[in-house]
Design a protein around this motif. Structure first.
Motif, short mmCIF file in Angstrom:
data_model
loop_
_atom_site.label_atom_id
_atom_site.label_comp_id
_atom_site.label_asym_id
_atom_site.label_seq_id
_atom_site.Cartn_x
_atom_site.Cartn_y
_atom_site.Cartn_z
N VAL A 57 -47.84 39.75 60.70
CA VAL A 57 -47.88 38.35 61.14
C VAL A 57 -46.51 37.95 61.67
CG1 VAL A 57 -48.26 36.00 60.41
CG2 VAL A 57 -49.64 37.82 59.45
N LEU A 59 -44.01 35.21 63.00
CA LEU A 59 -43.78 33.77 63.03
C LEU A 59 -42.67 33.44 64.02
CD1 LEU A 59 -43.87 33.04 59.18
CD2 LEU A 59 -45.73 32.93 60.80
N SER A 102 -35.24 47.28 64.24
CA SER A 102 -34.64 47.11 62.92
C SER A 102 -35.65 46.70 61.85
CB SER A 102 -33.48 46.13 62.98
OG SER A 102 -33.82 45.02 63.77
N THR A 103 -36.81 46.13 62.23
CA THR A 103 -37.70 45.64 61.18
C THR A 103 -39.05 46.35 61.10
OG1 THR A 103 -38.38 43.91 62.68
CG2 THR A 103 -36.78 43.30 61.01
N LEU A 106 -40.03 48.77 58.32
CA LEU A 106 -40.12 48.24 56.97
C LEU A 106 -41.52 47.74 56.68
CD1 LEU A 106 -36.85 46.23 57.30
CD2 LEU A 106 -37.13 48.35 56.05
N VAL A 109 -44.17 42.66 54.98
CA VAL A 109 -43.69 41.38 54.49
C VAL A 109 -42.24 41.11 54.92
CG1 VAL A 109 -42.93 42.21 52.25
CG2 VAL A 109 -43.69 39.87 52.48
N TYR A 110 -41.44 42.18 55.04
CA TYR A 110 -40.07 41.99 55.51
C TYR A 110 -40.07 41.49 56.95
CZ TYR A 110 -38.60 44.69 51.49
OH TYR A 110 -38.38 45.14 50.22
N VAL A 112 -42.43 39.71 58.39
CA VAL A 112 -42.83 38.30 58.40
C VAL A 112 -41.62 37.42 58.09
CG1 VAL A 112 -44.34 36.58 57.41
CG2 VAL A 112 -45.12 38.91 57.60
N ILE A 113 -40.90 37.79 57.05
CA ILE A 113 -39.76 36.98 56.63
C ILE A 113 -38.70 36.94 57.72
CG2 ILE A 113 -37.86 36.88 55.01
CD1 ILE A 113 -39.84 38.03 52.98
N PHE A 114 -38.46 38.10 58.31
CA PHE A 114 -37.44 38.14 59.35
C PHE A 114 -37.83 37.25 60.53
CE2 PHE A 114 -34.96 39.71 62.84
CZ PHE A 114 -33.72 39.80 62.26
N PHE A 116 -39.80 34.78 60.48
CA PHE A 116 -39.83 33.39 60.02
C PHE A 116 -38.48 32.72 60.30
CE2 PHE A 116 -39.17 30.48 56.27
CZ PHE A 116 -40.03 29.49 56.70
N GLY A 117 -37.39 33.45 60.08
CA GLY A 117 -36.07 32.87 60.28
C GLY A 117 -35.50 33.11 61.66
N LEU A 118 -36.13 34.01 62.42
CA LEU A 118 -35.55 34.39 63.70
C LEU A 118 -35.36 33.21 64.64
CD1 LEU A 118 -34.60 36.88 65.28
CD2 LEU A 118 -36.86 36.97 66.32
N MET B 224 -35.58 30.40 53.86
CA MET B 224 -35.08 31.63 54.47
C MET B 224 -34.00 32.27 53.61
SD MET B 224 -35.92 33.18 56.95
CE MET B 224 -35.36 34.86 56.87
N TYR B 269 -27.99 36.95 58.20
CA TYR B 269 -29.01 37.83 58.75
C TYR B 269 -28.50 39.26 58.89
CZ TYR B 269 -33.12 35.29 59.96
OH TYR B 269 -34.31 34.65 59.90
N PHE B 272 -28.48 40.88 55.60
CA PHE B 272 -29.87 41.13 55.24
C PHE B 272 -30.39 42.41 55.89
CE2 PHE B 272 -34.39 39.86 56.42
CZ PHE B 272 -34.93 40.19 55.20
N LEU B 277 -31.80 48.18 55.71
CA LEU B 277 -31.83 49.51 56.30
C LEU B 277 -31.31 50.54 55.31
CD1 LEU B 277 -30.74 48.67 59.93
CD2 LEU B 277 -33.01 49.21 59.08
#
Lengths: 306, 287
Positions: A57, A59, A102-103, A106, A109-110, A112-114, A116-118, B224, B269, B272, B277
């Motif tokens: 998902v 965001l 980078s994501t 993973l 869920v990581y 989604v969170i990433f 979410f804040g992007l 966040m 970030y 994070f 990684l």
């Protein structure tokens, strides 16, 4: 191509022609509505292109959308328009590659969170850059476009996006995607390069989203980070795709059209309580139809009212 | 230099505090709560109203708002989350459903706050007296915030690791499938954990409002940061959340002091991503 597909293509082509001619007869207000609707149909379809089959998902729709719009705001006086669009697409693509690389390895869920804040991250970084490096806050877009010009561009993009979505669904990648969506581990063991496919789709989807932002930029005339990085865009895209069903070609479109009209009406009638209604509606959608309206229709037709 | 360390610890203390709440919700109740930050902001506004309209000290406000946060989250769990938990075929499905539902909840809470208070910056002045600490001057409210965070964190850790009740919660976090075999009511544990998380969010809100300005739309940033702390510390690990929270506070303060205040979020970030990684399961997480 089978009879059925050629017929579907002819029908879609006809619809496209009718839609393209619409601004010539419709008043300006309705051209504006069509424009917004086409924008969201494209956003939702592009979103579903990646998030539907992979179930990651995202965001971050508005992060890319905003980058597209902002690129146009920065570059519209320096280079010719087609070049500006190319630049926007290039920047969106690069950003998607970086985020994806980078994501996407993973767990979901990581990601989604990433994402979410992007949007917030990009917004703050752009603001910081404008304040400290270029000393400007807010920019003007002067392009000789009327609503219908923007609408036609979006219509082309929407058609291309649907075409890409259709083509992917029929290709080897589409097959790999179906396997991936069912069970990632099994797909990986069967020889599907999971990360590469996810990355590819994410980049395609993000580039289209960036272009939607870029094409819509002239609508605002005045642009600043808080306008183009409005999280409501991510939110609405998500609801539309989910309502229509993110796993189907026409799903996002079926979700986007009625919801856009509803939101348009809501934002005019209840401007102060818009986000509350939006939130409640969203919760409702997740509750009633976890797989989207089209899946619901299928269920009803098959008779198993789960 | 020392000044930045102290400020960093204060900031980190509040991050640790709120992240503990989120890590309990996520680790035990298995709910990824994106509206967590908006619960914090709601508590900020409640403290603000209690303080400016009824002149109730934020410390007393804790006594009202912490139970309120508990109750609010309990209701949310029973009304919204329980049906999702019941229908979810596996943990992944619940994760996605809970993310989506709380994303909707975020907009509802934010919308309510915006309608009630508008979009401007809010703050009040409480205990804004300079205190001399280790040769540097710190505002009294900041120091109090740090002490409160550490105190509450310590109480929580002791409860989780030294009482039978805490053991039940940890058992559910560790092995949700096996816990019922030992006569543990997982549903009750999840409900309690979610409500405790809400109480922690309320505590965080009260503490944050003592020394920071806040806006109705700031919830996303809090969520966040709390999420980042939770992931860095390892899902469900309270000690991990404390260490990661303090670390994040220090990083932010140093970036703000030596590089640029506008780049703190970018720095967070980067930390994070780098940690993900290198250690995808967090500092204290198990593979």
């Amino acid at each position: 191509m089978t009879m059925k597909t050629s017929f579907a293509f002819a029908l879609a082509g006809l619809a496209l022609v009718v839609l393209a001619l619409a601004p010539l007869v419709l008043p300006d207000y309705w051209t504006g509505v069509l424009l917004g609707m086409t924008g969201y149909v494209t956003l939702a379809t592009a979103w579903a292109l990646f998030s539907g089959p992979t179930r990651y998902v995202s965001l971050a729709t508005v992060a890319f959308f905003g980058v597209g719009a902002y690129t146009v705001a920065v570059l519209n006086e320096v280079m010719p328009y087609p070049l500006v669009l190319l630049c926007a697409a290039g920047i969106g693509m690069t950003m998607a590659l970086l985020v994806g690389l980078s994501t996407l390895r993973l767990a979901g869920v990581y990601f989604v969170i990433f994402t979410f804040g992007l949007a917030e991250l990009v917004r703050q970084t752009v603001s910081w850059w404008e304040v400290n490096v270029t000393y400007t806050m807010g920019r003007y877009v002067f392009l000789p476009f009327e609503g219908r010009h923007i609408y036609w561009q979006l219509l082309v993009l929407a058609a291309v996006t649907l075409l890409i979505s259709w083509a992917i669904g029929r290709s080897r990648i589409g097959l790999a995607l179906k396997a991936l969506g069912d069970d990632e581990t099994v797909a990986a063991h069967a020889g599907v390069d999971v990360t590469r496919i996810k990355l590819l789709l994410f980049v395609i989807s993000a580039t289209i989203i960036t272009l939607v932002g870029a094409i819509q930029a002239p609508r605002w005339t005045y642009i600043e980070p808080s306008i183009v990085f409005n999280p409501t865009v991510s939110f609405m895209t998500l609801i539309m795709a989910l309502l229509g069903g993110a796993m189907r070609l026409w799903g996002p479109l079926v979700g986007a059209v009625p919801l856009f009209l509803l939101f348009e009406w809501l934002s005019v009638s209840f401007p102060d309580h818009f986000s509350i209604i939006l939130g409640l509606l969203f919760i409702l959608i997740v509750f009633v139809m976890p797989n989207g309206v089209l899946a619901k229709f299928d269920d009803l037709r098959k008779g198993n009212r789960a | 230099m020392l000044e930045h360390v102290v400020n960093g610890l204060v900031l980190g203390g509040t991050y640790a505090l709120v992240a503990m709440g989120l890590t309990i919700q996520y680790g035990i109740a298995r709910i990824m709560n994106l509206s967590f930050g908006d619960t914090i902001i709601a508590a900020c506004f409640a403290t603000y109203v209690l303080f400016s309209a009824f002149s109730i000290s934020p410390l007393l406000a804790l006594l009202i708002l912490v139970p309120a946060g508990y109750g609010f989250s309990l209701v949310i769990y029973k009304v919204i989350m329980k049906p999702l938990v019941a229908r979810a075929p596996d943990e992944g499905a619940l994760e996605v459903d809970s993310i989506l539902v709380t994303f909707g909840l975020l907009f509802v809470l934010q919308g309510v706050l915006l309608t009630l208070f508008g979009g401007g910056y809010n703050s009040y002045s409480f205990l804004n007296t300079p205190v001399n600490l280790l040769g540097t001057v710190v505002a009294g409210n900041r120091l109090l915030a740090l002490v409160l965070s550490l105190l509450i964190g310590a109480v929580l850790v002791l409860t989780l690791y030294r009482t039978r009740w805490g053991m039940v919660l940890r058992a559910v976090a560790l092995a949700p499938q096996s816990a019922p075999l030992f006569g543990i009511d997982t549903d009750r544990a999840a409900r309690t954990a979610f409500a405790i998380g809400g109480a922690m969010a309320a505590t965080g809100g009260v503490v944050v409002s003592m020394f920071q300005t806040f806006t109705a739309t700031a919830g996303v940033v809090f969520t966040m940061k709390a999420l980042i702390v939770v992931i860095l510390g390892g899902k469900g690990s309270v000690p991990g959340a404390i260490v990661a929270g303090l670390l994040l506070g220090l990083v932010e303060t140093f970036v703000a002091a030596y590089i640029d205040p506008g780049l703190t979020l970018a720095a967070v970030y980067t930390v994070f991503l780098l940690l993900l990684l290198v250690r995808p399961n967090g500092i204290f997480g198990k593979a």
